[in-house]
Design an enzyme around this catalytic site. Structure first.
Site, short mmCIF file in Angstrom:
data_model
loop_
_atom_site.label_atom_id
_atom_site.label_comp_id
_atom_site.label_asym_id
_atom_site.label_seq_id
_atom_site.Cartn_x
_atom_site.Cartn_y
_atom_site.Cartn_z
CB CYS A 8 -0.97 -0.02 1.18
SG CYS A 8 -0.18 0.00 2.80
CG ASN A 11 4.63 -1.52 4.93
OD1 ASN A 11 5.77 -1.74 5.32
ND2 ASN A 11 3.73 -2.47 4.90
CB CYS A 13 -3.28 1.74 7.19
SG CYS A 13 -2.99 3.29 8.09
NE ARG A 14 -4.50 1.45 2.02
CZ ARG A 14 -4.41 2.18 0.94
NH1 ARG A 14 -5.37 2.11 0.04
NH2 ARG A 14 -3.37 2.96 0.73
CB SER A 15 0.41 -3.47 2.89
OG SER A 15 1.31 -2.54 3.44
CG ASP A 126 -4.86 5.27 2.88
OD1 ASP A 126 -4.85 4.81 4.04
OD2 ASP A 126 -3.86 5.69 2.29
P1 4NP Z 1 -1.58 2.91 4.13
O1 4NP Z 1 -2.06 4.32 4.70
O2 4NP Z 1 -1.12 3.17 2.69
O3 4NP Z 1 -2.79 2.04 4.17
O4 4NP Z 1 -0.46 2.46 5.02
C1 4NP Z 1 -1.27 5.49 4.63
C2 4NP Z 1 -0.33 5.74 5.60
C3 4NP Z 1 0.44 6.90 5.55
C4 4NP Z 1 0.24 7.80 4.52
C5 4NP Z 1 -0.70 7.54 3.57
C6 4NP Z 1 -1.45 6.39 3.60
N1 4NP Z 1 1.01 8.98 4.46
O5 4NP Z 1 0.76 9.81 3.56
O6 4NP Z 1 1.92 9.16 5.27
#
Ligand code: 4NP
Length: 152
Positions: A8, A11, A13-15, A126
């Site tokens: 994702c 890295n 949250c989702r992954s 997200d």
């Molecule tokens: P993820 O969520 O892609 O599901 O881990 C996010 C975590 C951090 C950010 C964006 C999405 N960020 O912009 O820092």
């Protein structure tokens, strides 16, 4: 041994949620010896950070612990290592296809919900933005058993 890589944007949250859920499925089905699982980011924004508290809370609510995970960006070695790269949204797919070292690696990139009839093309939104971590869990918990069936 099949190598499955969840990806994702951050890295955190989702992954990492997907990695923990998939590892739990492997244990339930006594398939831990047949798969190796990892998760990485398309960005280095969160490098070194542990999963988001909302992700950890949702995982804990379902008896899972992702607290040991730390975010890291994808490398050329990860593309080579992976047999299947399961991503969460269209931006992940586009970024990975741009970053892939070659066409064989680009062809490994899949969208997670494409495995669910009727959800083809849908993103797993997200939760970093939506704060709907339980919805993320539910979508992953629906799709990942189907991915395991497909890959095993
Ligand atoms: P993820 O969520 O892609 O599901 O881990 C996010 C975590 C951090 C950010 C964006 C999405 N960020 O912009 O820092």
């Amino acid at each position: 041994m099949q190598h499955v890589l969840f990806v994702c944007l951050g890295n955190i949250c989702r992954s990492p949620m997907a990695e923990a859920i998939f590892n739990d499925l492997l244990e339930q089905h006594q398939l831990t010896g047949q798969f190796a699982v990892a998760s990485v980011a398309t960005s280095s924004e969160e490098e070194g950070n542990h999963p988001h508290p909302g992700a950890l809370k949702a995982m804990r609510a379902h008896g899972l612990d992702a607290s040991q995970h730390r975010s890291r960006p994808i490398t050329a070695e990860d593309f080579d290592w992976a047999d299947t790269i399961i991503t969460m949204d269209h931006a992940n797919v586009a970024n990975l296809q741009r970053m892939a070292p070659n066409r064989v690696d680009a062809a490994k990139v899949k969208l997670c919900l494409d495995i669910i009839p009727g959800r083809e093309g849908d993103p797993i939104d997200d939760p970093w933005y939506t704060h709907k971590f339980e919805l993320t869990y539910q979508e992953l918990a629906t799709a990942l058993p189907a991915w395991l069936d497909e890959l095993k």
